[in-house]
Design an enzyme around this catalytic site. Structure first.
Site, PDB file in Angstrom:
ATOM      1  N   ASP A 170      16.398  42.740 -74.331  1.00 29.94           N
ATOM      2  CA  ASP A 170      16.368  41.187 -73.833  1.00 29.94           C
ATOM      3  C   ASP A 170      15.246  41.093 -72.778  1.00 29.94           C
ATOM      4  O   ASP A 170      14.766  41.943 -72.216  1.00 29.94           O
ATOM      5  CB  ASP A 170      17.786  40.739 -73.605  1.00 29.94           C
ATOM      6  CG  ASP A 170      18.335  41.518 -72.296  1.00 29.94           C
ATOM      7  OD1 ASP A 170      18.004  42.747 -72.272  1.00 29.94           O
ATOM      8  OD2 ASP A 170      18.978  40.805 -71.493  1.00 29.94           O
ATOM      9  N   GLU A 193      21.158  43.179 -71.667  1.00 32.22           N
ATOM     10  CA  GLU A 193      21.389  43.798 -70.546  1.00 32.22           C
ATOM     11  C   GLU A 193      21.183  42.975 -69.111  1.00 32.22           C
ATOM     12  O   GLU A 193      22.049  43.264 -68.163  1.00 32.22           O
ATOM     13  CB  GLU A 193      20.418  44.852 -70.287  1.00 32.22           C
ATOM     14  CG  GLU A 193      20.504  45.676 -69.244  1.00 32.22           C
ATOM     15  CD  GLU A 193      20.466  45.392 -67.750  1.00 32.22           C
ATOM     16  OE1 GLU A 193      21.022  45.618 -67.035  1.00 32.22           O
ATOM     17  OE2 GLU A 193      19.294  44.602 -67.620  1.00 32.22           O
ATOM     18  N   GLU A 194      20.489  41.594 -69.165  1.00 31.53           N
ATOM     19  CA  GLU A 194      20.290  40.918 -68.121  1.00 31.53           C
ATOM     20  C   GLU A 194      21.332  40.301 -67.612  1.00 31.53           C
ATOM     21  O   GLU A 194      21.204  38.622 -67.559  1.00 31.53           O
ATOM     22  CB  GLU A 194      18.801  40.306 -68.196  1.00 31.53           C
ATOM     23  CG  GLU A 194      17.722  40.856 -68.547  1.00 31.53           C
ATOM     24  CD  GLU A 194      17.320  41.622 -67.114  1.00 31.53           C
ATOM     25  OE1 GLU A 194      17.811  41.684 -66.042  1.00 31.53           O
ATOM     26  OE2 GLU A 194      16.225  42.524 -67.218  1.00 31.53           O
ATOM     27  N   ARG A 241      18.668  61.174 -60.400  1.00 30.07           N
ATOM     28  CA  ARG A 241      19.684  61.482 -59.078  1.00 30.07           C
ATOM     29  C   ARG A 241      21.096  61.735 -59.579  1.00 30.07           C
ATOM     30  O   ARG A 241      21.322  61.379 -60.805  1.00 30.07           O
ATOM     31  CB  ARG A 241      19.519  60.266 -58.092  1.00 30.07           C
ATOM     32  CG  ARG A 241      20.725  59.528 -57.982  1.00 30.07           C
ATOM     33  CD  ARG A 241      21.078  59.026 -56.638  1.00 30.07           C
ATOM     34  NE  ARG A 241      19.875  58.878 -55.866  1.00 30.07           N
ATOM     35  CZ  ARG A 241      19.416  57.459 -55.638  1.00 30.07           C
ATOM     36  NH1 ARG A 241      19.985  56.485 -56.032  1.00 30.07           N
ATOM     37  NH2 ARG A 241      18.232  57.361 -55.008  1.00 30.07           N
ATOM     38  N   HIS A 280      11.153  41.512 -62.861  1.00 30.31           N
ATOM     39  CA  HIS A 280      11.324  40.260 -62.763  1.00 30.31           C
ATOM     40  C   HIS A 280      10.422  39.251 -62.076  1.00 30.31           C
ATOM     41  O   HIS A 280      10.574  38.035 -61.889  1.00 30.31           O
ATOM     42  CB  HIS A 280      12.961  39.865 -61.911  1.00 30.31           C
ATOM     43  CG  HIS A 280      14.024  40.634 -62.938  1.00 30.31           C
ATOM     44  ND1 HIS A 280      15.241  40.322 -62.824  1.00 30.31           N
ATOM     45  CD2 HIS A 280      13.822  41.643 -63.759  1.00 30.31           C
ATOM     46  CE1 HIS A 280      15.881  41.184 -63.521  1.00 30.31           C
ATOM     47  NE2 HIS A 280      14.965  41.765 -64.258  1.00 30.31           N
TER      48      HIS A 280
HETATM   49 ZN    ZN Z   1      15.876  43.270 -65.361  1.00 29.34          ZN
HETATM   50 ZN    ZN Z   2      15.635  45.981 -66.945  1.00 28.26          ZN
END
Ligand code: ZN
Ligand code: ZN
Length: 387
Positions: A77, A135-136, A175, A361
């Site tokens: 997305d 995902e956002e 990590r 972003h």
């Molecule tokens: Zn993002």
């Molecule tokens: Zn992302």
């Protein structure tokens, strides 16, 4: 490592630029999903499912040797951001932009799927290519899980990457343990009694009570949570009242809470309510709290990290594998899959100069496309890694 001027002008770049030009918002990735399904269709996969978790796509490839079922994931997305880059592959959709690099993720996984299908005899186990929507902030990974993405075949382990402009191209960040924070949110209404600003004694003032709450609640992180367990408590919005001489009936506060430890995370709303009960007693207000547990922390499995490190040593070399300290309070819905299956999440450096140094972003976000090749080689390596 890649020579500094090696830009793969391959299918990787073409696909990424096509997707960049045609971004789609969360849960509306119709053309992107069709692009993905059309690219996967000729590969001779054993199964291809579309409309998974609304717009997700799953491709299954059985390898030539026995081994685990490995899910490789790309999110698809874009964001409601108006692109400011002046490049020929800039977004052609007003107010929508791939400003997080998910266009690159799709391009990487498609190219890896093509290579892995060609080399299926070498693949130990079964691969699930997972193209995920939303995902956002809309938990597309959970929607895909609800729609059976981790079963048939039963997924044993997961890998996911994120391109990252906070890290130089050619480096990989990984990590152990929690990689990204949880991301939860709340809406709080502090309710009083409105009245004339000149006669506060006839009112119950929610503005003064809110001001006390904003400072009191900071003590959860600073005085109650152990310093070894990082947490963030941010109130991002306060609204109350309409004019200078009227006390409003109520105030609305909205905020976000981040943590790495699941127990700390789960304890926050009760701590907030304890403070709120005291506030009600002290300031005569009442409250409504709507607290939403959104994304859990993204926790990496040690054995899966070993697999990523092994592959990463071949792709970028031992010394280019770093611990990314600076992105820790991001959140990721891959966390839902990694709660259910051992998995590893890692980042792929995508900064190659000034134009590819903007934060994710940002309306000028762009990646150094050499990172696509690194991501591609990582995904191919993970697909071939076996048990
Ligand atoms: Zn993002
Ligand atoms: Zn992302």
């Amino acid at each position: 490592m890649l020579a500094p001027d090696t830009v793969p002008t391959s299918a990787l770049v073409r696909a990424r630029r096509h997707l960049h030009r045609h971004p789609e918002l969360s849960l509306a990735e119709y053309e992107t999903a069709k692009y993905v399904a059309d690219a996967l269709a000729p590969l001779g996969l054993d199964a291809l499912r579309t409309d998974v978790g609304k717009t997700g796509v799953l491709g299954t490839l059985a390898g030539g040797r026995p081994g685990p079922v490995t899910l490789l994931r790309a999110d698809m997305d874009a964001l409601p951001i108006a692109e400011l880059n002046d490049v020929d592959y800039a977004s052609d959709r007003a107010g929508v932009m791939h400003a997080c690099g998910h266009d690159g993720h799709v391009s990487i996984l498609l190219a890896a799927a093509r290579t892995l299908a060609e080399r299926r005899a070498e693949v130990a186990g079964t691969l699930v290519f997972c193209f995920q929507p939303a995902e956002e902030g809309y938990a597309g990974a959970q929607l895909m899980i609800d729609d059976g993405a981790l079963e048939n075949p039963h997924v044993d382990r997961t890998f996911a990457l994120h391109l990252y402009t906070g890290l130089d191209v050619g480096k990989i960040g990984i990590r152990d343990g929690p990689f990204f924070a949880s991301s939860d949110r709340f809406t709080l209404r502090i309710k009083g009694k409105g009245g004339h600003g000149a006669m506060p004694q006839t009112s119950i003032d929610p503005v003064v009570a809110s001001a006390h709450f904003v400072t009191m609640v900071q003590t959860i992180v600073s005085r109650e949570v152990a310093p070894k367990d990082p947490a963030v408590f941010t109130i991002g919005k306060i609204s109350a009242g309409t004019t200078f001489n009227a006390i409003p009936d109520e105030a609305e506060l909205m905020g976000t809470v981040r943590a790495f430890d699941e127990q700390v995370r789960r304890s926050i709303p009760e701590r907030m309510e304890r403070i709120l009960r005291g506030l009600c007693e002290a300031m005569r207000v009442s409250y409504d709290l709507d607290y939403v547990f959104a994304y859990p922390p993204t926790v990496n499995d040690a054995a899966m990290n070993d697999v990523v490190r092994r592959v990463g040593r071949d792709v970028v070399g031992e010394h280019e594998m770093v611990d990314p300290h600076d992105i820790v309070t991001w959140a990721e819905d891959m966390s839902f899959m990694q709660e259910q299956r051992p998995g590893a999440y890692f980042i792929v450096g995508a900064r190659g100069g000034e134009s590819t140094s903007y934060p994710h972003h940002n309306a000028r976000f762009d990646i150094d496309e050499r990172a696509l090749e690194v991501g591609y080689r990582m995904m191919v390596g993970l697909g071939l890694a076996g048990a």
